[in-house]
Design an enzyme around this catalytic site. Structure first.
Site: not given
Length: 388
Positions: A236, A251, A311, A313
């Site tokens: 994912i 990143c 986060d 998500r």
């Protein structure tokens, strides 16, 4: 869900708590089963507005008239059934049952004493109205429910202690909004394959698959390399324009993406690409977070300063994509345990996980360290290698 059905058949409502709305709680009960006793209980111990819910589309087809609103409420003209006053518990119960039977607006008297609310789909609005319809359906009844907001002795609608004591006193089941959302995503197929095409890349030749998305409307997609083994190798990957497209060194996203595409090319698998830029906060907010990090904050602190959680998500879209592709068991490539939990709670079996590392640079070392220490990412091995 069987326990839920048994509770309803015994005349016990469910208490639905929304922790995202300061613990607001409602009684919920299928409209087709409602009785005089249940209505009386709602009025006595709920004390909030007595409402019957149905899908907005269903109400409009039956001629119900929506009230004008300047704040987004989806109320319809309140109604009564029969020739009495309409206010008694007996009469309100009958009105609710007639609504659940599918009776048309012109068959009711209006304005009446039963407030009607239209749901617009749980995937569009995670509110008590929409959740009540899913609860009723999941328990095996029609998509019509009766809801009443629970107020305490002083009329406060956000007293969790009072609500829990009420549940204990009457042995009532308690659900949270997230519980309903989890079952909703697990049991319904809200995404399906729309198109697929061959995708030749520097890493090999893959299939790219798009989806008709009735979950969140975003253009998530999948990259597939066959043959697929059981369990299927899955990654994912949350969108990162700066890393994936611009090769940012802040990143490790771009290098992780490349590493999994290389693995897929050799072994097969599925890459799920989710439109969740910046751990779900979007590109503009991610750039604002970068600005705060330039001033010394870490990635978690920057999110919180901007008003977001660490986060944002949800992996429901990933679970739905896997279901649309006919995949139930996966070998998940991740360093993030939240992805494992996020798939499993929506009914995908994570048979095994494998680490997938990206490139460590002077520019992303602090960022990766923060993810390891504050977000629980399993990156100890790569730091041992870098430090050795």
């Amino acid at each position: 869900m069987e326990e839920l059905r048994e509770a309803f058949e015994e005349g016990k409502p469910v208490i639905l708590i929304d922790r995202n709305r300061e613990n607001e709680a409602d009684f919920v009960f299928p409209a087709q089963l409602i009785t005089e006793d249940v209505v009386s209980f709602f009025v006595t111990y709920g004390k909030g507005l007595f409402c019957v819910t149905a899908d907005e589309e269903d109400l409009l087809k039956r001629g119900f008239v929506k009230l004008s609103s300047n704040y987004g409420a989806n109320y319809f003209v309140p109604v009564d059934w029969g020739t009495g006053t309409g206010i008694s518990a007996l009469e309100r119960a009958e009105t609710c049952r007639k609504l659940a039977e599918g009776r048309y607006f012109h068959e009711f008297r209006y304005p009446g004493h039963v407030t009607v609310i239209g749901g617009i789909g749980f995937q569009r609005r995670k509110g008590h109205t929409e959740a009540s319809l899913e609860i009723s359906e999941l328990a095996g009844f029609s998509r019509h429910a009766v809801i009443v907001e629970i107020l305490d002795e002083k009329g406060n609608s956000h007293n969790l202690d009072y609500v829990l004591k009420l549940s204990e006193k009457f042995s009532l089941p308690v659900l949270e909004m997230d519980d309903v959302w989890r079952e909703f995503v697990k049991r319904k197929l809200l995404m399906k394959k729309k198109a697929e095409a061959t995708l030749p890349t520097d890493f090999g030749v893959f299939k790219v698959v798009s989806f008709e998305n009735h979950l969140d409307g975003k253009e998530h997609f999948a990259i597939v390399k066959e043959p697929l083994e059981d369990p299927v190798a899955v990654r994912i990957h949350s969108e990162c324009v700066t890393g994936d497209v611009l090769s940012s060194l802040r990143c490790d996203c771009g290098s992780q993406l490349a590493n999994f595409l290389r693995y897929m090319s050799a072994h097969g698998g599925i890459l799920i690409y989710l439109r969740q830029e910046g751990r779900g906060i979007g590109l503009s907010n991610k750039i604002a977070a970068y600005s705060l990090q330039d001033k010394g904050l870490d990635t978690v602190e920057a999110n919180r300063v901007l008003g977001f959680s660490e986060d944002e998500r949800d992996y429901a879209p990933a679970a739905q994509i896997l279901k649309a592709l006919g995949i139930e068991r996966v070998l998940l490539f991740t360093n993030n345990q939240r992805k494992t939990v996020g798939l499993e709670k929506y009914g995908i079996e994570v048979v095994e996980t494998k680490r997938l590392y990206g490139r460590v640079t002077p520019h992303n070392r602090f960022y990766l360290s923060t993810k390891m220490k504050k977000l629980g990412h399993e990156l100890e091995e790569i730091f041992r290698e870098v430090n050795s």
